[in-house]
Scaffold this active site. Structure first.
Site, PDB file in Angstrom:
ATOM      1  N   HIS A 197       0.825  -1.212   0.000  1.00  0.00           N
ATOM      2  CA  HIS A 197       0.000   0.000   0.000  1.00  0.00           C
ATOM      3  C   HIS A 197       0.860   1.264   0.000  1.00  0.00           C
ATOM      4  O   HIS A 197       1.454   1.598   1.021  1.00  0.00           O
ATOM      5  CB  HIS A 197      -0.871   0.043   1.256  1.00  0.00           C
ATOM      6  CG  HIS A 197      -1.709  -1.181   1.448  1.00  0.00           C
ATOM      7  ND1 HIS A 197      -2.149  -1.601   2.675  1.00  0.00           N
ATOM      8  CD2 HIS A 197      -2.197  -2.077   0.563  1.00  0.00           C
ATOM      9  CE1 HIS A 197      -2.883  -2.696   2.537  1.00  0.00           C
ATOM     10  NE2 HIS A 197      -2.914  -3.000   1.265  1.00  0.00           N
ATOM     11  N   TYR A 207     -10.100   7.032   2.064  1.00  0.00           N
ATOM     12  CA  TYR A 207      -9.614   5.744   2.516  1.00  0.00           C
ATOM     13  C   TYR A 207      -8.132   5.561   2.191  1.00  0.00           C
ATOM     14  O   TYR A 207      -7.669   5.960   1.123  1.00  0.00           O
ATOM     15  CB  TYR A 207     -10.407   4.616   1.841  1.00  0.00           C
ATOM     16  CG  TYR A 207      -9.712   3.293   1.993  1.00  0.00           C
ATOM     17  CD1 TYR A 207      -9.724   2.632   3.219  1.00  0.00           C
ATOM     18  CD2 TYR A 207      -8.975   2.753   0.949  1.00  0.00           C
ATOM     19  CE1 TYR A 207      -9.033   1.444   3.390  1.00  0.00           C
ATOM     20  CE2 TYR A 207      -8.287   1.562   1.108  1.00  0.00           C
ATOM     21  CZ  TYR A 207      -8.317   0.916   2.323  1.00  0.00           C
ATOM     22  OH  TYR A 207      -7.624  -0.241   2.498  1.00  0.00           O
ATOM     23  N   HIS A 242     -13.001   1.345  -2.212  1.00  0.00           N
ATOM     24  CA  HIS A 242     -13.562   1.159  -0.869  1.00  0.00           C
ATOM     25  C   HIS A 242     -15.014   1.619  -0.815  1.00  0.00           C
ATOM     26  O   HIS A 242     -15.453   2.233   0.165  1.00  0.00           O
ATOM     27  CB  HIS A 242     -12.724   1.908   0.176  1.00  0.00           C
ATOM     28  CG  HIS A 242     -12.674   1.210   1.496  1.00  0.00           C
ATOM     29  ND1 HIS A 242     -13.542   1.494   2.515  1.00  0.00           N
ATOM     30  CD2 HIS A 242     -11.873   0.225   1.956  1.00  0.00           C
ATOM     31  CE1 HIS A 242     -13.263   0.711   3.554  1.00  0.00           C
ATOM     32  NE2 HIS A 242     -12.266  -0.067   3.235  1.00  0.00           N
ATOM     33  N   GLU A 248     -10.515  -2.036  -7.113  1.00  0.00           N
ATOM     34  CA  GLU A 248     -11.155  -2.848  -6.073  1.00  0.00           C
ATOM     35  C   GLU A 248     -12.383  -2.187  -5.463  1.00  0.00           C
ATOM     36  O   GLU A 248     -12.394  -0.977  -5.256  1.00  0.00           O
ATOM     37  CB  GLU A 248     -10.075  -3.065  -4.995  1.00  0.00           C
ATOM     38  CG  GLU A 248     -10.568  -3.581  -3.691  1.00  0.00           C
ATOM     39  CD  GLU A 248      -9.435  -3.619  -2.663  1.00  0.00           C
ATOM     40  OE1 GLU A 248      -8.244  -3.577  -3.041  1.00  0.00           O
ATOM     41  OE2 GLU A 248      -9.751  -3.661  -1.471  1.00  0.00           O
ATOM     42  N   ARG A 252     -11.874 -11.310  -3.768  1.00  0.00           N
ATOM     43  CA  ARG A 252     -10.989 -10.927  -2.660  1.00  0.00           C
ATOM     44  C   ARG A 252     -11.776 -10.867  -1.350  1.00  0.00           C
ATOM     45  O   ARG A 252     -11.757  -9.859  -0.636  1.00  0.00           O
ATOM     46  CB  ARG A 252     -10.202  -9.642  -2.930  1.00  0.00           C
ATOM     47  CG  ARG A 252     -10.949  -8.488  -3.513  1.00  0.00           C
ATOM     48  CD  ARG A 252     -10.063  -7.263  -3.631  1.00  0.00           C
ATOM     49  NE  ARG A 252      -9.815  -6.629  -2.371  1.00  0.00           N
ATOM     50  CZ  ARG A 252      -8.715  -6.762  -1.636  1.00  0.00           C
ATOM     51  NH1 ARG A 252      -7.717  -7.523  -2.011  1.00  0.00           N
ATOM     52  NH2 ARG A 252      -8.600  -6.123  -0.488  1.00  0.00           N
ATOM     53  N   ASP A 290      -6.099  -6.233   9.874  1.00  0.00           N
ATOM     54  CA  ASP A 290      -7.087  -6.864  10.751  1.00  0.00           C
ATOM     55  C   ASP A 290      -7.484  -8.255  10.266  1.00  0.00           C
ATOM     56  O   ASP A 290      -8.515  -8.788  10.669  1.00  0.00           O
ATOM     57  CB  ASP A 290      -8.307  -5.965  10.979  1.00  0.00           C
ATOM     58  CG  ASP A 290      -9.027  -5.567   9.711  1.00  0.00           C
ATOM     59  OD1 ASP A 290      -8.364  -5.087   8.767  1.00  0.00           O
ATOM     60  OD2 ASP A 290     -10.260  -5.721   9.664  1.00  0.00           O
TER      61      ASP A 290
HETATM   62  C1  GCO Z   1      -8.232  -3.456   2.286  1.00  0.00           C
HETATM   63  C2  GCO Z   1      -9.396  -3.060   3.123  1.00  0.00           C
HETATM   64  C3  GCO Z   1      -9.148  -2.771   4.581  1.00  0.00           C
HETATM   65  C4  GCO Z   1     -10.481  -2.681   5.322  1.00  0.00           C
HETATM   66  C5  GCO Z   1     -10.342  -3.156   6.744  1.00  0.00           C
HETATM   67  C6  GCO Z   1     -11.654  -3.079   7.503  1.00  0.00           C
HETATM   68  O1  GCO Z   1      -8.393  -3.413   1.076  1.00  0.00           O
HETATM   69  O2  GCO Z   1      -7.223  -3.861   2.817  1.00  0.00           O
HETATM   70  O3  GCO Z   1     -10.198  -2.140   2.465  1.00  0.00           O
HETATM   71  O4  GCO Z   1      -8.347  -1.663   4.792  1.00  0.00           O
HETATM   72  O5  GCO Z   1     -10.986  -1.393   5.302  1.00  0.00           O
HETATM   73  O6  GCO Z   1      -9.865  -4.452   6.719  1.00  0.00           O
HETATM   74  O7  GCO Z   1     -11.489  -3.444   8.828  1.00  0.00           O
HETATM   75 MG    MG Z   2     -10.278  -2.880   0.339  1.00  0.00          MG
END
Ligand code: GCO
Ligand code: MG
Length: 439
Positions: free
Chosen positions: A154, A190, A245, A269, A316, A349
């Protein structure tokens, strides 16, 4: 008159004790589930839920990921009050039966709480099976079809120059696939939260209770400019990705995808919230950028039509949110027949245990596409010995039996869940006029 033979009854007694004779594995002794424990830890401030399945064989246990970071305590209840008594006494080998029977034991099913609870046990049972067989889980899934899994990382920044700098440092470190996100001036967005001044690092997301409103229009204007800049700087050869997102209207997402076609992304995505799945046929008619979906899916009816109709290119899902490794392996096989590749959700997470499970699938599934990686900070790596290694732009297995990962429970206990507003739940994200936006 001949007496009618009594129909043979299938034993439907609950699992304790398991009605079927345990397989005489492990030197002729049956191996049963003795206990199911939940371990909560937040080594780098991300709330993680780990399940430990202990067996009747001294020292033999498995671990699984049940992390639903926005509602971890609901998962704990589902495991401790319902799944644990249901599982104790079962033969550790009957993973499929454990999954299928747990799935229907609540009658109402398929939500993120129950799926995560099941995932914790499911992954742990695969881990145990691998340890008994003395084989890594990817061997149980058919064996390696590749040496390691390409990952994407990222890159982000407050402006184009910062994103460019971040891309460069990832390229210098050998990464080949890079997701780019940029801040929207005067608005929240995001994927850049950790770069915004005053916000704690290592959040799973980008949100703080006092964040600025999101402005979807400003966001869809800036993103094509970002990719114009990045392509201008780095040329055509690097692989670029982006995460919408959700949070924009379906038509904004479709127009954005069309605007981005010229930059030839590896994939784009999460265009639509799950409630807006009906827009996929339309976007297919207007954009050729590969589509990756859907970390928010929990129910098979959300993803099955998209695969069947070839409306997406990468699946995904977050594997603990669909019920664990058993479910994800079947999903991968289904996708293979429809030309859809895997790109399992791999954020911070998803615990390192979930990343190890993702990796087992990445190595064994022919239709692997890419793996999202999270560069786990030091504390998390210390709590989870065996955390999959990332080098040369790829994720590597340590080839240990089972999932190849463990948890240091003493150390884990030193990192309790942090105090937070709303007990860690997400605050509402609002448009400039105050309307709540759906991710
Ligand atoms: C990603 C995701 C995460 C989610 C998160 C929610 O593409 O990795 O969008 O950043 O927002 O896992 O808890
Ligand atoms: Mg995502």
């Amino acid at each position: 008159m001949a007496k009618k033979a009594k129909p043979e009854l299938i034993d439907i007694k609950p699992a304790a004790p398991d009605p079927w004779p345990a397989y005489a594995q492990n030197g002729g002794k049956p191996v049963r589930i003795r206990d199911v424990k939940v371990i909560l830890t937040a080594p780098d401030r991300i709330r993680l839920v780990i399940v430990k399945v202990e067996t009747t064989e001294p020292g033999l246990y498995g671990i699984g990921c049940a992390t639903f970071t926005q509602r971890p305590l609901a998962v704990v209840t589902a495991i401790e009050e319902y799944l644990k008594p249901f599982m104790i006494g079962r033969d550790v080998h009957d993973i499929e039966d454990a999954w299928q029977s747990a799935f229907v034991s609540s009658y109402w099913r398929s939500g993120p709480v129950l799926n995560n609870a099941m995932s914790g046990v499911d992954m742990a049972l695969w881990d145990i099976k691998g340890k008994i067989a003395n084989l890594p889980v990817y061997q149980l899934l058919g064996g390696k079809v590749r040496k390691a899994a390409w990952v994407y990382v990222h890159a982000s920044g407050n402006d184009f120059a910062e994103v460019e700098e971040d891309v460069q440092q990832f390229l210098d470190r050998g990464f080949k696939y890079i997701r780019c996100q940029v801040a929207v001036p005067g608005s929240a967005t995001y994927g850049v939260g950790h770069k915004v001044k005053g916000q704690a690092p290592a959040r799973t997301d980008h949100l703080s209770p006092a964040q600025a409103p999101w402005d979807p229009e400003a966001y869809v204007r800036i993103v094509p400019k970002l990719f114009d800049h990045i392509r201008g700087q780095f040329g055509e050869e690097i692989q670029l990705l982006h995460d919408i997102h959700e949070r924009v209207s379906p038509m904004q997402a479709i127009n954005l995808a069309r605007d981005l076609d010229q930059f030839k992304l590896f994939f784009l995505e999460d265009h639509f919230a799950p409630e807006d799945n009906g827009y996929f046929p339309l976007i297919r008619q207007h954009s050729t950028t590969p589509i990756a979906m859907g970390e928010l899916y929990v129910n098979v009816h959300e993803y099955l039509p998209l695969i069947q109709e070839r409306l997406i290119d990468y699946i995904r899902v977050h594997i603990s949110d669909i019920g664990g490794l058993t479910r994800a392996f079947k999903l991968a096989a289904l996708c293979e027949f429809f030309g859809v590749k895997t790109a399992w959700h791999g954020p911070g997470d998803a615990s390192p245990v979930a990343h190890a499970a993702n990796l087992a699938l990445d190595l064994a599934c022919y239709n692997f596409g890419i793996q999202e990686s999270y560069l786990f900070p030091e504390n998390t790596q210390a709590v989870f010995p065996g955390c999959p290694e990332i080098r040369d732009g790829m994720m590597w297995s340590n080839d240990q039996p089972g999932l190849g990962i463990d948890i240091d429970e003493k150390l884990a206990a030193k990192f309790p869940f942090p105090e937070a507003a709303f007990n860690g739940a997400w605050p509402a994200v609002r448009q400039p006029d105050g309307t709540v936006i759906r991710p």
